[in-house]
Design a protein around this motif. Structure first.
Motif, PDB file in Angstrom:
ATOM      1  N   GLY A   3      16.242   4.001   4.534  1.00  0.00           N
ATOM      2  CA  GLY A   3      15.309   3.598   3.487  1.00  0.00           C
ATOM      3  C   GLY A   3      14.471   4.781   3.032  1.00  0.00           C
ATOM      4  N   ALA A   4      14.566   5.116   1.737  1.00  0.00           N
ATOM      5  CA  ALA A   4      13.848   6.276   1.201  1.00  0.00           C
ATOM      6  C   ALA A   4      12.660   5.858   0.341  1.00  0.00           C
ATOM      7  N   GLY A   5      11.962   4.796   0.757  1.00  0.00           N
ATOM      8  CA  GLY A   5      10.715   4.434   0.095  1.00  0.00           C
ATOM      9  C   GLY A   5       9.581   5.258   0.687  1.00  0.00           C
ATOM     10  N   PRO A   6       8.329   4.979   0.301  1.00  0.00           N
ATOM     11  CA  PRO A   6       7.219   5.788   0.818  1.00  0.00           C
ATOM     12  C   PRO A   6       7.138   5.837   2.344  1.00  0.00           C
ATOM     13  N   GLY A  47      12.837   7.281  -3.232  1.00  0.00           N
ATOM     14  CA  GLY A  47      11.565   6.845  -3.824  1.00  0.00           C
ATOM     15  C   GLY A  47      11.298   5.368  -3.574  1.00  0.00           C
ATOM     16  N   GLY A  48      12.357   4.595  -3.298  1.00  0.00           N
ATOM     17  CA  GLY A  48      12.158   3.161  -3.064  1.00  0.00           C
ATOM     18  C   GLY A  48      11.509   2.507  -4.272  1.00  0.00           C
ATOM     19  N   LEU A  49      10.526   1.655  -4.024  1.00  0.00           N
ATOM     20  CA  LEU A  49       9.881   0.927  -5.125  1.00  0.00           C
ATOM     21  C   LEU A  49       9.085   1.850  -6.038  1.00  0.00           C
ATOM     22  N   THR A  84      13.368  -0.351   5.396  1.00  0.00           N
ATOM     23  CA  THR A  84      14.153  -0.892   4.277  1.00  0.00           C
ATOM     24  C   THR A  84      13.370  -1.839   3.351  1.00  0.00           C
ATOM     25  N   GLY A  85      12.095  -2.016   3.600  1.00  0.00           N
ATOM     26  CA  GLY A  85      11.256  -2.740   2.646  1.00  0.00           C
ATOM     27  C   GLY A  85      11.536  -4.227   2.510  1.00  0.00           C
ATOM     28  N   THR A  86      11.171  -4.759   1.337  1.00  0.00           N
ATOM     29  CA  THR A  86      11.264  -6.208   1.072  1.00  0.00           C
ATOM     30  C   THR A  86      12.041  -6.392  -0.226  1.00  0.00           C
ATOM     31  N   TYR A 113      13.861  -8.230 -12.428  1.00  0.00           N
ATOM     32  CA  TYR A 113      13.697  -7.781 -13.813  1.00  0.00           C
ATOM     33  C   TYR A 113      13.049  -6.391 -13.847  1.00  0.00           C
ATOM     34  N   LEU A 114      12.006  -6.224 -13.020  1.00  0.00           N
ATOM     35  CA  LEU A 114      11.323  -4.920 -12.984  1.00  0.00           C
ATOM     36  C   LEU A 114      12.256  -3.837 -12.452  1.00  0.00           C
ATOM     37  N   PHE A 115      13.126  -4.204 -11.508  1.00  0.00           N
ATOM     38  CA  PHE A 115      14.119  -3.261 -10.971  1.00  0.00           C
ATOM     39  C   PHE A 115      14.958  -2.707 -12.129  1.00  0.00           C
ATOM     40  N   GLY A 141       0.261 -11.581  -8.012  1.00  0.00           N
ATOM     41  CA  GLY A 141       0.229 -10.389  -7.161  1.00  0.00           C
ATOM     42  C   GLY A 141       0.585  -9.144  -7.968  1.00  0.00           C
ATOM     43  N   LEU A 142       0.894  -8.037  -7.256  1.00  0.00           N
ATOM     44  CA  LEU A 142       1.203  -6.773  -7.930  1.00  0.00           C
ATOM     45  C   LEU A 142       2.431  -6.900  -8.818  1.00  0.00           C
ATOM     46  N   THR A 143       3.440  -7.629  -8.324  1.00  0.00           N
ATOM     47  CA  THR A 143       4.672  -7.780  -9.104  1.00  0.00           C
ATOM     48  C   THR A 143       4.383  -8.571 -10.380  1.00  0.00           C
ATOM     49  N   VAL A 177       1.536  -8.808 -12.009  1.00  0.00           N
ATOM     50  CA  VAL A 177       0.736  -7.980 -12.921  1.00  0.00           C
ATOM     51  C   VAL A 177       1.655  -7.037 -13.710  1.00  0.00           C
ATOM     52  N   ASP A 178       2.585  -6.373 -12.993  1.00  0.00           N
ATOM     53  CA  ASP A 178       3.493  -5.455 -13.688  1.00  0.00           C
ATOM     54  C   ASP A 178       4.458  -6.204 -14.594  1.00  0.00           C
ATOM     55  N   ALA A 179       4.888  -7.386 -14.146  1.00  0.00           N
ATOM     56  CA  ALA A 179       5.815  -8.172 -14.973  1.00  0.00           C
ATOM     57  C   ALA A 179       5.135  -8.569 -16.292  1.00  0.00           C
ATOM     58  N   ALA A 231      -3.583  -9.845  -6.621  1.00  0.00           N
ATOM     59  CA  ALA A 231      -3.725  -8.606  -7.411  1.00  0.00           C
ATOM     60  C   ALA A 231      -5.198  -8.228  -7.475  1.00  0.00           C
ATOM     61  N   ARG A 232      -5.433  -6.920  -7.700  1.00  0.00           N
ATOM     62  CA  ARG A 232      -6.823  -6.489  -7.773  1.00  0.00           C
ATOM     63  C   ARG A 232      -7.487  -7.049  -9.033  1.00  0.00           C
ATOM     64  N   ARG A 233      -8.734  -7.431  -8.866  1.00  0.00           N
ATOM     65  CA  ARG A 233      -9.501  -8.100  -9.933  1.00  0.00           C
ATOM     66  C   ARG A 233      -9.452  -7.319 -11.263  1.00  0.00           C
ATOM     67  N   GLY A 248       6.502 -13.510  -4.613  1.00  0.00           N
ATOM     68  CA  GLY A 248       6.564 -12.772  -3.353  1.00  0.00           C
ATOM     69  C   GLY A 248       7.961 -12.268  -3.034  1.00  0.00           C
ATOM     70  N   GLU A 249       7.997 -11.244  -2.175  1.00  0.00           N
ATOM     71  CA  GLU A 249       9.266 -10.670  -1.751  1.00  0.00           C
ATOM     72  C   GLU A 249       9.430 -10.884  -0.244  1.00  0.00           C
ATOM     73  N   ILE A 250      10.678 -10.827   0.195  1.00  0.00           N
ATOM     74  CA  ILE A 250      10.999 -11.114   1.600  1.00  0.00           C
ATOM     75  C   ILE A 250      11.568  -9.841   2.249  1.00  0.00           C
ATOM     76  N   SER A 265       3.282  -5.038   1.004  1.00  0.00           N
ATOM     77  CA  SER A 265       1.947  -4.453   1.214  1.00  0.00           C
ATOM     78  C   SER A 265       1.680  -3.424   0.126  1.00  0.00           C
ATOM     79  N   LEU A 266       1.089  -2.299   0.511  1.00  0.00           N
ATOM     80  CA  LEU A 266       0.687  -1.284  -0.460  1.00  0.00           C
ATOM     81  C   LEU A 266       1.288   0.067  -0.076  1.00  0.00           C
ATOM     82  N   ILE A 267       1.368   0.962  -1.054  1.00  0.00           N
ATOM     83  CA  ILE A 267       1.970   2.275  -0.824  1.00  0.00           C
ATOM     84  C   ILE A 267       1.264   2.999   0.328  1.00  0.00           C
ATOM     85  N   GLY A 268      -0.062   2.991   0.277  1.00  0.00           N
ATOM     86  CA  GLY A 268      -0.847   3.699   1.307  1.00  0.00           C
ATOM     87  C   GLY A 268      -0.539   3.164   2.697  1.00  0.00           C
ATOM     88  N   ASN A 269      -0.385   1.853   2.810  1.00  0.00           N
ATOM     89  CA  ASN A 269      -0.079   1.263   4.119  1.00  0.00           C
ATOM     90  C   ASN A 269       1.326   1.653   4.575  1.00  0.00           C
TER      91      ASN A 269
HETATM   92  C1  LIG Z   1       6.433  -4.499  -8.839  1.00  0.00           C
HETATM   93  C2  LIG Z   1       5.646  -3.864  -7.713  1.00  0.00           C
HETATM   94  C3  LIG Z   1       4.489  -3.187  -8.012  1.00  0.00           C
HETATM   95  C4  LIG Z   1       3.746  -2.603  -7.000  1.00  0.00           C
HETATM   96  N1  LIG Z   1       2.609  -1.914  -7.334  1.00  0.00           N
HETATM   97  C5  LIG Z   1       1.888  -1.311  -6.359  1.00  0.00           C
HETATM   98  C6  LIG Z   1       0.696  -0.596  -6.673  1.00  0.00           C
HETATM   99  O1  LIG Z   1       0.288  -0.536  -7.830  1.00  0.00           O
HETATM  100  N2  LIG Z   1       0.015  -0.007  -5.633  1.00  0.00           N
HETATM  101  C7  LIG Z   1       0.448  -0.083  -4.342  1.00  0.00           C
HETATM  102  O2  LIG Z   1      -0.185   0.484  -3.442  1.00  0.00           O
HETATM  103  N3  LIG Z   1       1.573  -0.756  -4.019  1.00  0.00           N
HETATM  104  C8  LIG Z   1       2.307  -1.371  -4.988  1.00  0.00           C
HETATM  105  N4  LIG Z   1       3.436  -2.074  -4.654  1.00  0.00           N
HETATM  106  C9  LIG Z   1       3.846  -2.148  -3.236  1.00  0.00           C
HETATM  107  C10 LIG Z   1       4.575  -0.880  -2.778  1.00  0.00           C
HETATM  108  O3  LIG Z   1       5.515  -0.500  -3.734  1.00  0.00           O
HETATM  109  C11 LIG Z   1       5.247  -1.133  -1.435  1.00  0.00           C
HETATM  110  O4  LIG Z   1       4.268  -1.566  -0.496  1.00  0.00           O
HETATM  111  C12 LIG Z   1       5.933   0.130  -0.870  1.00  0.00           C
HETATM  112  O5  LIG Z   1       6.863   0.663  -1.800  1.00  0.00           O
HETATM  113  C13 LIG Z   1       6.658  -0.186   0.448  1.00  0.00           C
HETATM  114  O6  LIG Z   1       7.285   0.980   0.910  1.00  0.00           O
HETATM  115  P1  LIG Z   1       8.540   0.945   1.901  1.00  0.00           P
HETATM  116  O7  LIG Z   1       8.926   2.347   2.102  1.00  0.00           O
HETATM  117  O8  LIG Z   1       8.221   0.105   3.072  1.00  0.00           O
HETATM  118  O9  LIG Z   1       9.692   0.151   1.119  1.00  0.00           O
HETATM  119  P2  LIG Z   1      10.392   0.368  -0.299  1.00  0.00           P
HETATM  120  O10 LIG Z   1       9.564   1.162  -1.230  1.00  0.00           O
HETATM  121  O11 LIG Z   1      10.809  -0.990  -0.717  1.00  0.00           O
HETATM  122  O12 LIG Z   1      11.694   1.220   0.056  1.00  0.00           O
HETATM  123  C14 LIG Z   1      12.731   0.681   0.817  1.00  0.00           C
HETATM  124  C15 LIG Z   1      13.982   1.511   0.590  1.00  0.00           C
HETATM  125  O13 LIG Z   1      15.014   1.027   1.462  1.00  0.00           O
HETATM  126  C16 LIG Z   1      16.240   1.030   0.767  1.00  0.00           C
HETATM  127  N5  LIG Z   1      17.118   0.059   1.425  1.00  0.00           N
HETATM  128  C17 LIG Z   1      16.901  -1.266   1.613  1.00  0.00           C
HETATM  129  N6  LIG Z   1      17.907  -1.818   2.325  1.00  0.00           N
HETATM  130  C18 LIG Z   1      18.784  -0.810   2.597  1.00  0.00           C
HETATM  131  C19 LIG Z   1      20.016  -0.738   3.304  1.00  0.00           C
HETATM  132  N7  LIG Z   1      20.561  -1.801   3.914  1.00  0.00           N
HETATM  133  N8  LIG Z   1      20.658   0.450   3.368  1.00  0.00           N
HETATM  134  C20 LIG Z   1      20.131   1.550   2.764  1.00  0.00           C
HETATM  135  N9  LIG Z   1      18.964   1.539   2.091  1.00  0.00           N
HETATM  136  C21 LIG Z   1      18.301   0.385   2.013  1.00  0.00           C
HETATM  137  C22 LIG Z   1      15.865   0.678  -0.661  1.00  0.00           C
HETATM  138  O14 LIG Z   1      16.863   1.150  -1.560  1.00  0.00           O
HETATM  139  C23 LIG Z   1      14.536   1.421  -0.823  1.00  0.00           C
HETATM  140  O15 LIG Z   1      14.742   2.717  -1.331  1.00  0.00           O
HETATM  141  C24 LIG Z   1       4.195  -2.689  -5.648  1.00  0.00           C
HETATM  142  C25 LIG Z   1       5.354  -3.393  -5.347  1.00  0.00           C
HETATM  143  C26 LIG Z   1       6.083  -3.988  -6.379  1.00  0.00           C
HETATM  144  C27 LIG Z   1       7.355  -4.749  -6.053  1.00  0.00           C
END
Ligand SMILES: Cc1cc2nc3c(=O)[nH]c(=O)nc-3n(C[C@H](O)[C@H](O)[C@H](O)COP(=O)(O)OP(=O)(O)OC[C@H]3O[C@@H](n4cnc5c(N)ncnc54)[C@H](O)[C@@H]3O)c2cc1C
Length: 347
Positions: free
Chosen positions: A22-25, A51-53, A115-117, A139-141, A169-171, A173-175, A200-202, A273-275, A317-321
């Motif tokens: 998983g290459a998210g934050p 970059g993930g989300l 691997t996120g939600t 849709y946002l994806f 929630g955050l999703t 608001v962006d939608a 979502a934040r007020r 919500g996401e799972i 949750s949030l990016i910082g977390n």
């Molecule tokens: C629409 C939206 C708006 C948001 N806005 C904000 C905001 O304004 N501020 C804020 O702080 N937070 C925001 N968030 C929340 C924030 O984006 C997440 O909390 C954060 O990205 C979580 O990071 P993560 O690394 O855990 O997971 P993710 O960012 O979800 O990354 C997970 C990665 O795992 C990969 N992956 C999943 N399954 C597999 C697999 N089986 N094999 C290989 N790769 C896999 C995915 O491709 C993805 O790259 C938002 C979320 C959403 C959905």
């Protein structure tokens, strides 16, 4: 956006190999920490770029993809190996673009699952599968893939003039903001509690209201109206009142019988919500009832050598977390690889 924790690498290499799924934050923060500790770091991700989300969920007007790309480029320059378009699947990978979790276990000294939600919660009401009723995350994806240059704007499914966004929630608001940008004249945000309980934040909700989005609080969809040919044409809502607090501590929304009303719409975006999506579901890896991965205070899962971090551990949750959690897991991996912590767990 910086993910690395150093400008240059230590001269002494550890000789240990770490895989991050998983290459998210969370995964990127862990990679940035571990590469600076002299470990060999491999990141596996199913998407085209890291970059993930931050790339595939959050639109550019909130977090510019350019900033994320600068950060991931820096990691690659430091030697982090990215294996993109590689989905981690249970057991052994058989198809192109897959790698088996067992292959990863055999090839590395430690693994971090991040691997996120990536699954959407459903409303489970009549008409949810009608054309133009979309999960907002999905849709946002696609919207973000257009921004990132992987899809064409013309291929984005149409929304029409009147869009109902379900959730607050955050999703959601962006939608709502994206619906406006795509030309919707009327965007409703429909939430079963009040603005005071919205996740979502007020100020974000207030900004949307200023931008003309119509906020409908204390209402929940009962069914979507329409047919397969015309698609969705309306949503039947029922008014709610706030009752006693539920498990989350927020007042439980209670339906008011006989208060149903219909809103004419051309599309709906469901953002309730996401799972969490762990890459494997087997007896060895303990998964909590809400699909999050169980970890101890050192982010160790119930599988030896396997750690977990980010939203797949906490739920959405949030990016910082996510970054903080990735760093915590990486620190623990570093301690594990240098023999400072062992694997003595009681879940
Ligand atoms: C629409 C939206 C708006 C948001 N806005 C904000 C905001 O304004 N501020 C804020 O702080 N937070 C925001 N968030 C929340 C924030 O984006 C997440 O909390 C954060 O990205 C979580 O990071 P993560 O690394 O855990 O997971 P993710 O960012 O979800 O990354 C997970 C990665 O795992 C990969 N992956 C999943 N399954 C597999 C697999 N089986 N094999 C290989 N790769 C896999 C995915 O491709 C993805 O790259 C938002 C979320 C959403 C959905």
């Amino acid at each position: 956006m910086r993910f690395s924790r150093c400008k240059s690498l230590p001269t002494q290499k550890s000789g240990k190999r770490v895989a991050i799924i998983g290459a998210g934050p969370a995964g990127l923060a862990a990679a940035g920490f571990l590469i600076c500790r002299g470990h060999e770091v491999h990141v596996y991700d199913m998407m085209e770029e890291p970059g993930g989300l931050l790339i595939y969920g959050i639109p550019d007007f909130r977090i510019p993809k350019k900033n994320v790309r600068e950060g991931t480029h820096e990691l690659a320059m430091l030697g982090v190996r990215f294996h993109m378009r590689t989905k981690v699947v249970p057991g052994e990978g058989v198809r192109e673009g897959e790698i088996g979790f067992n292959e990863i276990l055999r090839g590395y000294d430690a693994v971090i699952i991040a691997t996120g939600t990536w699954a959407e919660r459903r409303l489970n009401v009549e008409g949810e599968d009608l054309p133009r009723v979309y999960p907002a995350f999905h849709y946002l994806f696609h919207y973000c893939r257009v921004e990132a240059g992987y899809e064409r704007l013309e291929d984005l499914p149409p929304l029409g003039r009147r869009v109902a966004v379900i959730g607050a929630g955050l999703t959601a608001v962006d939608a709502a903001a994206v619906s406006k940008r795509l030309g919707a004249e009327t965007v409703y945000m429909i939430y079963r509690r009040t603005i005071n309980e919205a996740p979502a934040r007020r100020h974000e909700i207030e900004n949307l209201i200023k931008a003309g989005i119509k906020w409908i609080e204390l209402a929940a969809p009962k069914r979507f109206i329409g047919d397969r040919e015309k698609g969705v044409t309306g949503v039947e809502l029922i008014r709610m009142r706030l009752g006693e607090p539920d498990k989350s501590g927020r007042p439980r929304p209670v339906p008011i019988e006989g208060s149903e009303f219909v809103l004419d719409i051309d599309a709906a975006l469901i953002a309730i919500g996401e799972i969490p999506t762990p890459p494997i579901m087997n007896k060895e890896l303990k998964i909590n009832p809400d699909n999050t991965i169980w970890v101890d205070k050192k982010m160790r899962t119930t599988m030896k050598g396997v750690f977990a971090a980010g939203d797949v551990v906490t739920g959405p949750s949030l990016i910082g977390n996510a970054i903080a959690s990735g760093l915590k897991a990486a620190q623990a991996v570093d301690e594990y690889l240098s023999g400072k912590i062992s694997w003595d767990l009681t879940p």
